[in-house]
Write a protein that holds these residues in place. Sequence first.
Motif, short mmCIF file in Angstrom:
data_model
loop_
_atom_site.label_atom_id
_atom_site.label_comp_id
_atom_site.label_asym_id
_atom_site.label_seq_id
_atom_site.Cartn_x
_atom_site.Cartn_y
_atom_site.Cartn_z
N TYR A 4 59.63 43.16 10.51
CA TYR A 4 60.06 44.32 11.30
C TYR A 4 61.37 44.04 12.03
O TYR A 4 61.56 42.97 12.60
CB TYR A 4 59.01 44.73 12.35
CG TYR A 4 59.63 45.69 13.31
CD1 TYR A 4 59.92 46.99 12.90
CD2 TYR A 4 60.06 45.29 14.57
CE1 TYR A 4 60.61 47.87 13.73
CE2 TYR A 4 60.75 46.15 15.41
CZ TYR A 4 61.01 47.44 14.98
OH TYR A 4 61.71 48.29 15.78
N PRO A 6 64.75 46.55 14.14
CA PRO A 6 65.49 47.80 14.31
C PRO A 6 66.83 47.72 13.60
O PRO A 6 67.40 46.63 13.46
CB PRO A 6 65.69 47.88 15.84
CG PRO A 6 65.73 46.46 16.29
CD PRO A 6 64.84 45.68 15.33
N ASN A 7 67.29 48.86 13.14
CA ASN A 7 68.63 48.96 12.53
C ASN A 7 69.66 48.92 13.66
O ASN A 7 69.64 49.75 14.56
CB ASN A 7 68.70 50.30 11.77
CG ASN A 7 70.04 50.54 11.11
OD1 ASN A 7 71.08 50.16 11.62
ND2 ASN A 7 70.01 51.22 9.98
N TRP A 8 70.54 47.93 13.61
CA TRP A 8 71.64 47.85 14.60
C TRP A 8 72.95 47.85 13.84
O TRP A 8 73.18 46.97 12.99
CB TRP A 8 71.55 46.55 15.41
CG TRP A 8 70.59 46.61 16.56
CD1 TRP A 8 69.62 47.54 16.82
CD2 TRP A 8 70.50 45.66 17.64
NE1 TRP A 8 68.93 47.23 17.96
CE2 TRP A 8 69.45 46.09 18.49
CE3 TRP A 8 71.20 44.50 17.95
CZ2 TRP A 8 69.10 45.38 19.64
CZ3 TRP A 8 70.84 43.79 19.09
CH2 TRP A 8 69.80 44.24 19.92
N ASN A 9 73.78 48.81 14.14
CA ASN A 9 75.09 48.90 13.50
C ASN A 9 74.97 48.81 11.98
O ASN A 9 75.73 48.10 11.33
CB ASN A 9 76.04 47.82 14.06
CG ASN A 9 76.22 47.97 15.55
OD1 ASN A 9 76.33 49.09 16.06
ND2 ASN A 9 76.22 46.86 16.28
N ALA A 10 73.99 49.53 11.47
CA ALA A 10 73.74 49.62 10.02
C ALA A 10 73.38 48.27 9.40
O ALA A 10 73.53 48.07 8.20
CB ALA A 10 74.93 50.25 9.29
N THR A 35 62.85 50.40 12.13
CA THR A 35 63.04 51.66 12.84
C THR A 35 64.55 51.88 12.95
O THR A 35 65.32 50.93 12.92
CB THR A 35 62.40 51.65 14.24
OG1 THR A 35 62.91 50.56 15.00
CG2 THR A 35 60.89 51.56 14.14
N HIS A 36 64.93 53.15 13.07
CA HIS A 36 66.36 53.47 13.03
C HIS A 36 66.63 54.76 13.80
O HIS A 36 65.70 55.50 14.16
CB HIS A 36 66.81 53.63 11.57
CG HIS A 36 66.09 54.75 10.86
ND1 HIS A 36 66.58 56.02 10.85
CD2 HIS A 36 64.92 54.77 10.19
CE1 HIS A 36 65.73 56.80 10.18
NE2 HIS A 36 64.72 56.06 9.77
N GLY A 37 67.91 55.01 14.02
CA GLY A 37 68.31 56.22 14.71
C GLY A 37 68.82 57.30 13.79
O GLY A 37 69.43 58.27 14.24
N GLY A 38 68.62 57.14 12.50
CA GLY A 38 69.08 58.14 11.53
C GLY A 38 69.62 57.53 10.25
O GLY A 38 69.79 58.23 9.26
N SER A 39 69.88 56.23 10.26
CA SER A 39 70.53 55.59 9.12
C SER A 39 69.57 54.89 8.15
O SER A 39 70.04 54.23 7.22
CB SER A 39 71.54 54.55 9.61
OG SER A 39 72.38 55.09 10.60
N ARG A 66 63.38 56.52 14.99
CA ARG A 66 62.91 56.31 16.37
C ARG A 66 62.34 57.60 16.95
O ARG A 66 61.52 57.57 17.87
CB ARG A 66 64.05 55.79 17.25
CG ARG A 66 65.19 56.75 17.43
CD ARG A 66 66.29 56.15 18.27
NE ARG A 66 67.50 56.96 18.20
CZ ARG A 66 68.70 56.52 18.55
NH1 ARG A 66 68.86 55.28 19.00
NH2 ARG A 66 69.75 57.30 18.46
C1 LIG Z 1 73.17 47.97 19.38
C2 LIG Z 1 72.47 49.08 18.62
C3 LIG Z 1 73.02 49.53 17.43
C4 LIG Z 1 72.35 50.53 16.69
N1 LIG Z 1 72.89 50.95 15.51
C5 LIG Z 1 72.22 51.86 14.77
C6 LIG Z 1 72.73 52.27 13.48
O1 LIG Z 1 73.78 51.84 13.02
N2 LIG Z 1 72.00 53.17 12.78
C7 LIG Z 1 70.83 53.68 13.23
O2 LIG Z 1 70.21 54.48 12.53
N3 LIG Z 1 70.32 53.32 14.44
C8 LIG Z 1 70.98 52.43 15.21
N4 LIG Z 1 70.48 52.05 16.42
C9 LIG Z 1 69.22 52.67 16.90
C10 LIG Z 1 68.03 51.76 16.71
O3 LIG Z 1 67.80 51.46 15.34
C11 LIG Z 1 66.78 52.42 17.30
O4 LIG Z 1 67.02 52.71 18.65
C12 LIG Z 1 65.61 51.51 17.19
O5 LIG Z 1 65.23 51.33 15.85
C13 LIG Z 1 64.40 52.07 17.94
O6 LIG Z 1 63.79 51.02 18.59
P1 LIG Z 1 64.07 50.79 20.16
O7 LIG Z 1 63.07 51.66 20.86
O8 LIG Z 1 63.80 49.35 20.31
O9 LIG Z 1 65.48 51.19 20.43
C14 LIG Z 1 71.13 51.09 17.18
C15 LIG Z 1 70.60 50.62 18.40
C16 LIG Z 1 71.26 49.64 19.12
C17 LIG Z 1 70.66 49.14 20.41
#
Ligand SMILES: Cc1cc2nc3c(=O)[nH]c(=O)nc-3n(C[C@H](O)[C@H](O)[C@H](O)COP(=O)(O)O)c2cc1C
Length: 88
Positions: A4, A6-10, A35-39, A66
Motif C-alpha cells: 500500500y 499513496p500516489n505522490w507527484n504521480a 490511494t490517489h487524488g485523481g491520478s 481519496r
Molecule cells: C506530496 C503529495 C503529492 C501528491 N501527488 C498526487 C498526484 O500526483 N496525483 C494524485 O492523484 N494524488 C496526489 N496526492 C494525493 C494523495 O495521493 C492522496 O491524498 C492520498 O492517497 C490519500 O491519503 P491521505 O489521506 O494520506 O492523504 C498527493 C499528496 C501529497 C501529500
Amino acid sequence: MRFYYPNWNADLPMPLYTFLEEYDFSGKTIIPFTTHGGSGFSRTVQTISDLQPDATVITDGLSISRNSVAEAEDEVVNWVNGLNLATE
Ligand SMILES: Cc1cc2nc3c(=O)[nH]c(=O)nc-3n(C[C@H](O)[C@H](O)[C@H](O)COP(=O)(O)O)c2cc1C
C-alpha cells in the motif's frame, strides 16, 4: 506481498523508494494498492518494477480515490479475498 502507498507527484512517496531500495523482493509477488487524488496508479507500478526487477509486480492492483476511501471497505475486502492469498 500487498503493497500500500499513496500516489505522490504521480509516483511513489520517497520513503517507499528507500524501502524498495533497501530490501530484496526477488522471486516475490508484489500486489500494488494505492490511494490517489485523481491520478490512479500513474507511474507507481513501473517504479516498483524498476526498483524490484526480479519480483513479479501485478499490473492490475487496486487504486482507490481519496474521495471514496470512506465507502471503500467492501471493495477492498472483496479485492483482498479475490486474491486468494494464503492466510498463514
Ligand atoms: C506530496 C503529495 C503529492 C501528491 N501527488 C498526487 C498526484 O500526483 N496525483 C494524485 O492523484 N494524488 C496526489 N496526492 C494525493 C494523495 O495521493 C492522496 O491524498 C492520498 O492517497 C490519500 O491519503 P491521505 O489521506 O494520506 O492523504 C498527493 C499528496 C501529497 C501529500
